[in-house]
Design a protein around this motif. Structure first.
Motif, PDB file in Angstrom:
ATOM      1  N   MET A 271       0.807  -1.197   0.000  1.00 50.20           N
ATOM      2  CA  MET A 271       0.000   0.000   0.000  1.00 50.20           C
ATOM      3  C   MET A 271       0.854   1.267   0.000  1.00 50.20           C
ATOM      4  N   THR A 272       2.026   1.196   0.584  1.00 52.81           N
ATOM      5  CA  THR A 272       2.900   2.364   0.605  1.00 52.81           C
ATOM      6  C   THR A 272       3.292   2.764  -0.811  1.00 52.81           C
ATOM      7  N   ASN A 273       3.520   1.767  -1.653  1.00 52.12           N
ATOM      8  CA  ASN A 273       3.858   2.059  -3.046  1.00 52.12           C
ATOM      9  C   ASN A 273       2.703   2.739  -3.771  1.00 52.12           C
ATOM     10  N   LEU A 274       1.481   2.351  -3.445  1.00 48.66           N
ATOM     11  CA  LEU A 274       0.317   2.985  -4.079  1.00 48.66           C
ATOM     12  C   LEU A 274       0.259   4.470  -3.751  1.00 48.66           C
ATOM     13  N   TYR A 275       0.526   4.801  -2.494  1.00 48.31           N
ATOM     14  CA  TYR A 275       0.507   6.209  -2.113  1.00 48.31           C
ATOM     15  C   TYR A 275       1.624   6.977  -2.808  1.00 48.31           C
ATOM     16  N   ALA A 276       2.804   6.381  -2.892  1.00 48.39           N
ATOM     17  CA  ALA A 276       3.927   7.056  -3.554  1.00 48.39           C
ATOM     18  C   ALA A 276       3.621   7.284  -5.033  1.00 48.39           C
ATOM     19  N   ILE A 277       3.075   6.286  -5.684  1.00 53.38           N
ATOM     20  CA  ILE A 277       2.703   6.433  -7.100  1.00 53.38           C
ATOM     21  C   ILE A 277       1.636   7.507  -7.258  1.00 53.38           C
ATOM     22  N   ASN A 278       0.638   7.468  -6.377  1.00 46.43           N
ATOM     23  CA  ASN A 278      -0.454   8.440  -6.441  1.00 46.43           C
ATOM     24  C   ASN A 278       0.046   9.858  -6.204  1.00 46.43           C
ATOM     25  N   SER A 279       0.915  10.030  -5.227  1.00 45.21           N
ATOM     26  CA  SER A 279       1.386  11.385  -4.929  1.00 45.21           C
ATOM     27  C   SER A 279       2.259  11.937  -6.061  1.00 45.21           C
ATOM     28  N   TRP A 280       3.154  11.117  -6.609  1.00 42.17           N
ATOM     29  CA  TRP A 280       3.987  11.582  -7.718  1.00 42.17           C
ATOM     30  C   TRP A 280       3.144  11.864  -8.957  1.00 42.17           C
ATOM     31  N   ALA A 281       2.183  11.010  -9.239  1.00 40.19           N
ATOM     32  CA  ALA A 281       1.309  11.239 -10.399  1.00 40.19           C
ATOM     33  C   ALA A 281       0.508  12.525 -10.206  1.00 40.19           C
ATOM     34  N   PHE A 282       0.024  12.758  -8.992  1.00 40.06           N
ATOM     35  CA  PHE A 282      -0.740  13.969  -8.712  1.00 40.06           C
ATOM     36  C   PHE A 282       0.109  15.214  -8.914  1.00 40.06           C
ATOM     37  N   ILE A 283       1.312  15.217  -8.343  1.00 35.87           N
ATOM     38  CA  ILE A 283       2.190  16.395  -8.455  1.00 35.87           C
ATOM     39  C   ILE A 283       2.542  16.662  -9.920  1.00 35.87           C
ATOM     40  N   ILE A 284       2.946  15.636 -10.628  1.00 38.01           N
ATOM     41  CA  ILE A 284       3.341  15.813 -12.035  1.00 38.01           C
ATOM     42  C   ILE A 284       2.161  16.279 -12.879  1.00 38.01           C
ATOM     43  N   CYS A 285       0.987  15.667 -12.685  1.00 38.41           N
ATOM     44  CA  CYS A 285      -0.173  16.042 -13.497  1.00 38.41           C
ATOM     45  C   CYS A 285      -0.668  17.448 -13.190  1.00 38.41           C
ATOM     46  N   VAL A 286      -0.607  17.858 -11.936  1.00 39.98           N
ATOM     47  CA  VAL A 286      -1.018  19.229 -11.597  1.00 39.98           C
ATOM     48  C   VAL A 286      -0.061  20.233 -12.222  1.00 39.98           C
ATOM     49  N   LEU A 287       1.219  19.949 -12.188  1.00 42.22           N
ATOM     50  CA  LEU A 287       2.192  20.855 -12.813  1.00 42.22           C
ATOM     51  C   LEU A 287       1.998  20.923 -14.328  1.00 42.22           C
ATOM     52  N   ILE A 288       1.735  19.794 -14.946  1.00 44.47           N
ATOM     53  CA  ILE A 288       1.500  19.782 -16.392  1.00 44.47           C
ATOM     54  C   ILE A 288       0.188  20.477 -16.739  1.00 44.47           C
ATOM     55  N   SER A 289      -0.778  20.461 -15.819  1.00 44.11           N
ATOM     56  CA  SER A 289      -2.109  21.001 -16.091  1.00 44.11           C
ATOM     57  C   SER A 289      -2.177  22.518 -16.133  1.00 44.11           C
ATOM     58  N   PHE A 290      -1.069  23.206 -15.912  1.00 45.78           N
ATOM     59  CA  PHE A 290      -1.100  24.663 -15.996  1.00 45.78           C
ATOM     60  C   PHE A 290      -1.297  25.144 -17.427  1.00 45.78           C
ATOM     61  N   THR A 291      -1.100  24.278 -18.398  1.00 46.84           N
ATOM     62  CA  THR A 291      -1.415  24.615 -19.785  1.00 46.84           C
ATOM     63  C   THR A 291      -2.659  23.840 -20.198  1.00 46.84           C
ATOM     64  N   ILE A 292      -3.397  24.367 -21.140  1.00 48.88           N
ATOM     65  CA  ILE A 292      -4.641  23.719 -21.564  1.00 48.88           C
ATOM     66  C   ILE A 292      -4.357  22.349 -22.165  1.00 48.88           C
ATOM     67  N   TYR A 293      -3.412  22.281 -23.065  1.00 50.63           N
ATOM     68  CA  TYR A 293      -3.119  20.999 -23.703  1.00 50.63           C
ATOM     69  C   TYR A 293      -2.508  20.007 -22.717  1.00 50.63           C
ATOM     70  N   GLY A 294      -1.746  20.502 -21.776  1.00 53.39           N
ATOM     71  CA  GLY A 294      -1.196  19.622 -20.753  1.00 53.39           C
ATOM     72  C   GLY A 294      -2.289  19.002 -19.896  1.00 53.39           C
ATOM     73  N   ALA A 295      -3.297  19.802 -19.563  1.00 48.09           N
ATOM     74  CA  ALA A 295      -4.415  19.298 -18.760  1.00 48.09           C
ATOM     75  C   ALA A 295      -5.219  18.263 -19.537  1.00 48.09           C
ATOM     76  N   ILE A 296      -5.374  18.489 -20.831  1.00 54.39           N
ATOM     77  CA  ILE A 296      -6.115  17.535 -21.658  1.00 54.39           C
ATOM     78  C   ILE A 296      -5.442  16.168 -21.646  1.00 54.39           C
ATOM     79  N   ILE A 297      -4.133  16.159 -21.590  1.00 54.47           N
ATOM     80  CA  ILE A 297      -3.384  14.909 -21.603  1.00 54.47           C
ATOM     81  C   ILE A 297      -3.192  14.356 -20.182  1.00 54.47           C
ATOM     82  N   ALA A 298      -2.819  15.210 -19.242  1.00 58.86           N
ATOM     83  CA  ALA A 298      -2.400  14.751 -17.913  1.00 58.86           C
ATOM     84  C   ALA A 298      -3.556  14.289 -17.029  1.00 58.86           C
ATOM     85  N   LEU A 299      -4.664  15.007 -17.026  1.00 55.23           N
ATOM     86  CA  LEU A 299      -5.744  14.674 -16.100  1.00 55.23           C
ATOM     87  C   LEU A 299      -6.387  13.318 -16.380  1.00 55.23           C
TER      88      LEU A 299
END
Length: 116
Positions: free
Chosen positions: A1-29
């Motif tokens: 379960m610890t790995n799930l949280y680590a994967i989730n947190s890294w995916a969340f951080i990366i996707c939020v950073l990518i989502s600052f652009t419209i096209y990035g949000a279309i792909i990342a979210l």
């Protein structure tokens, strides 16, 4: 379960950073959504072992996702406004999912310390 949280947190951080652009949000979210669906399926297999408080938060999360999908379907305004609302709701719900997985990790850590 610890790995799930680590994967989730890294995916969340990366996707939020990518989502600052419209096209990035279309792909990342959607990618973040797929990652969180996979994590949710793995959590469901251990659902009976979780405390009632985490089960309640999980139910609230699922209810929120359904409401968000209904709201986005109903709103037929400006396309950019729909995209902005969808992106904002997706990020908020992803953060809520991240918080739930963190609570699961805290619960499992406390449980393992009691067992030892």
């Amino acid at each position: 379960m610890t790995n799930l949280y680590a994967i989730n947190s890294w995916a969340f951080i990366i996707c939020v950073l990518i989502s600052f652009t419209i096209y990035g949000a279309i792909i990342a979210l959607p990618i973040l959504g797929i990652i969180q669906i996979i994590i949710s399926v793995k959590v469901i297999f251990n659902f009976n072992q979780l405390p009632k408080s985490i089960k309640t938060l999980g139910a609230i999360y699922l209810f929120s996702v359904v409401i968000a999908l209904i709201v986005v379907k109903i709103i037929v305004l400006n396309q950019l406004l729909i995209f902005f609302i969808w992106s904002l709701m997706a990020i908020i719900l992803a953060g809520f999912h991240l918080a739930i997985t963190r609570l699961i990790i805290n619960y499992n850590t406390k449980l393992s310390q009691i067992i030892e």
